[in-house]
Write a protein that holds these residues in place. Sequence first.
Motif, short mmCIF file in Angstrom:
data_model
loop_
_atom_site.label_atom_id
_atom_site.label_comp_id
_atom_site.label_asym_id
_atom_site.label_seq_id
_atom_site.Cartn_x
_atom_site.Cartn_y
_atom_site.Cartn_z
N ILE A 172 -10.69 19.55 19.66
CA ILE A 172 -11.64 19.79 18.60
C ILE A 172 -11.25 20.98 17.74
O ILE A 172 -11.59 21.07 16.57
CB ILE A 172 -13.06 20.00 19.18
N SER A 173 -10.50 21.91 18.30
CA SER A 173 -10.11 23.10 17.55
C SER A 173 -9.05 22.79 16.49
O SER A 173 -8.76 23.63 15.64
CB SER A 173 -9.57 24.17 18.50
N ASN A 177 -13.56 18.48 11.29
CA ASN A 177 -14.40 17.30 11.39
C ASN A 177 -13.53 16.11 11.78
O ASN A 177 -12.46 15.91 11.21
CB ASN A 177 -15.08 17.01 10.05
N TRP A 178 -14.00 15.35 12.75
CA TRP A 178 -13.26 14.16 13.16
C TRP A 178 -13.35 13.04 12.14
O TRP A 178 -12.53 12.14 12.12
CB TRP A 178 -13.79 13.65 14.51
N ASP A 179 -14.38 13.07 11.30
CA ASP A 179 -14.66 11.95 10.40
C ASP A 179 -14.45 12.31 8.94
O ASP A 179 -14.47 13.49 8.56
CB ASP A 179 -16.12 11.50 10.57
N ASP A 180 -14.26 11.27 8.12
CA ASP A 180 -14.22 11.50 6.68
C ASP A 180 -15.65 11.48 6.14
O ASP A 180 -16.60 11.21 6.89
CB ASP A 180 -13.32 10.47 6.00
N PRO A 181 -15.85 11.78 4.86
CA PRO A 181 -17.21 11.85 4.33
C PRO A 181 -18.03 10.57 4.47
O PRO A 181 -19.25 10.61 4.43
CB PRO A 181 -16.98 12.19 2.84
N GLU A 182 -17.35 9.41 4.64
CA GLU A 182 -18.06 8.13 4.75
C GLU A 182 -18.31 7.74 6.19
O GLU A 182 -18.83 6.66 6.45
CB GLU A 182 -17.26 7.04 4.04
N GLY A 183 -17.94 8.60 7.13
CA GLY A 183 -18.21 8.30 8.52
C GLY A 183 -17.12 7.55 9.25
O GLY A 183 -17.28 7.20 10.42
N TYR A 184 -15.98 7.30 8.58
CA TYR A 184 -14.85 6.67 9.26
C TYR A 184 -14.15 7.72 10.13
O TYR A 184 -14.06 8.89 9.75
CB TYR A 184 -13.84 6.11 8.26
N ILE A 193 -6.03 7.97 22.59
CA ILE A 193 -7.47 7.73 22.59
C ILE A 193 -7.93 7.29 23.96
O ILE A 193 -7.30 6.44 24.59
CB ILE A 193 -7.84 6.65 21.54
N ASN A 194 -9.01 7.87 24.41
CA ASN A 194 -9.60 7.51 25.70
C ASN A 194 -8.64 7.76 26.86
O ASN A 194 -8.74 7.15 27.91
CB ASN A 194 -10.04 6.04 25.67
N GLY A 195 -7.67 8.64 26.62
CA GLY A 195 -6.69 8.94 27.65
C GLY A 195 -5.80 7.77 28.02
O GLY A 195 -5.09 7.80 29.01
N ARG A 196 -5.80 6.72 27.18
CA ARG A 196 -5.12 5.48 27.56
C ARG A 196 -4.37 4.81 26.42
O ARG A 196 -3.30 4.23 26.64
CB ARG A 196 -6.18 4.51 28.12
N TYR A 197 -4.91 4.87 25.20
CA TYR A 197 -4.36 4.09 24.10
C TYR A 197 -3.60 4.99 23.14
O TYR A 197 -4.17 5.88 22.51
CB TYR A 197 -5.49 3.35 23.37
N HIS A 268 -15.60 7.26 21.56
CA HIS A 268 -14.57 8.25 21.25
C HIS A 268 -15.04 9.12 20.09
O HIS A 268 -15.23 8.64 18.98
CB HIS A 268 -13.27 7.55 20.89
N LYS A 269 -15.28 10.39 20.37
CA LYS A 269 -15.72 11.35 19.36
C LYS A 269 -16.95 10.84 18.61
O LYS A 269 -17.08 11.01 17.40
CB LYS A 269 -14.60 11.64 18.34
#
Length: 520
Positions: A172-173, A177-184, A193-197, A268-269
């Motif tokens: 997170i540091s 922000n993980w997302d863009d202004p539209e929430g993507y 991702i998810n420790g797997r993908y 995820h996030k």
Amino acid sequence: MRLQALHIGGSQDSSTPSVDTAASTSAVSEAAPLSAPQTPADSPGESFTDFKIGKDADLMNNDAPVNGVDKDEPSAADYDPTLDMKAEKKRHGTGGVNEELSAASYDETQTSRQDILMPDAVQPPEPKAKDPYDMFAEDDDDDMFAEDTQDTAQPTHASAKSAVPQPKELDISMMDNWDDPEGYYNVRLGELINGRYHVQQNLGKGMFSSVVRATDSKTGGLVAIKIIRQNDTMKKAGMKEIGILEQLHEADPDDKKHVIKFERHFDHKGHLCMVFENLSMNLREVLKKFGRDVGLNLRAIRAYAQQIFLGLSLLRKCNILHADLKPDNLLVNEQRNILKVCDLGSASPATENEITPYLVSRFYRAPEIILGIPYDHAIDVWSIGCTLFELYTGKILFTGRNNNQMLRSIMECRGKYPPKLLRRGSLTPMHFDDMLNFLSMEEDKITGRSVTRVLDFKKPTRDLKTRLMGGKETRGMTDSEAKELAQFVDLLDRCLSLNPEKRCTPTEALKHPFLCRPKV
């Protein structure tokens, strides 16, 4: 209200395939295991088990009519139901928080180029230029073919894989922000991702989600991960889709009924993520590459139809309506001989059949939906009838700019609607007068103003048999070929009955002579 699924589904512009619940596969060995071909129940004759393709050209329809009545009709290969639905949604003022999930409105609005669902060995063509003359849009400013799609995908060929960073979970540091202004979700190549993908490729962005291609570190295979936008309503609809997928898997644990294989979901996030198996391309892509304007041969169509109706038989058994069947939502494997029904995003229990005139992509929309008649599993059979026509001819069967003109297009081919059926429709007065005469709402070619004409369809002017067989009977077909084509016409006739109660069921379709042929 009826909540629709959140996915990148349906069709895109003519240069891009469906980014659906299946990702591209770079090699057969990397793909998730596919179900073994199954012979349809009660079909002792030839099955799709016998359908093998030595080369892609084996799909082509070499007996296509040369003087058919629909040679100038719009090509099925070039139609984009996604942008069409977006335009329809805009025209009718839907799209609020509670309406943005209306039928098929989840479809793709911005995707990557054609190679995202294709094997590495196939090189994608250059994206097609915008079409300044949109035959479907209701006005020039609403051109559904004019969507400016961005080439967001990374190359899929092997040489590009070295450019993907080693897997690493992001902290997170590292960002504000993980997302863009539209929430993507802001996807980064190389992210774990998810420790797997291990994310290999950003496949595209739709109205309600984005899709990435990733390597599953547990299996070494490729998967497609759909990442839902940050929105409580979208997440709720996504969970509904997951519930339906899990219900179907429970009813078909051995993966024999040809419905897309859903692997798992996770958070995820703050984003709901859905993982699906790999397949190669959708049937509109197959038409684009191997049957543009001429369609596919009956041997291929028989194999595909058997598998489609097997999928529908599972949905019917589970009392689920798909509600958005079309070539874009039917995916095949790399060998082109195994098909899966995909995109359960519009699916719902058959008991939740709320009256809505914009359910299902318009050219595949059954008349009972437009007329406001309570609907059931028969709407999916209608959609498949339209789809099979497209596969054989390469042309679209019913093409209306709006619901009113869809009713007209259907009557031109199938005849007048039974009065008893019309009287059941809560929306019938929008399209018929008190005497049940059709009110055709058209645009004056000179003034451009809307005009209403009263039309009476005494008999079909472009009947199904003529449109399917135009020119073929004069080309020296053998008795066997003529019989086979006549059986196909009869199957479509049963799928496209105006009265939904008289349409064939999936089980009846599987027993039809066209699909249940004796082995030679």
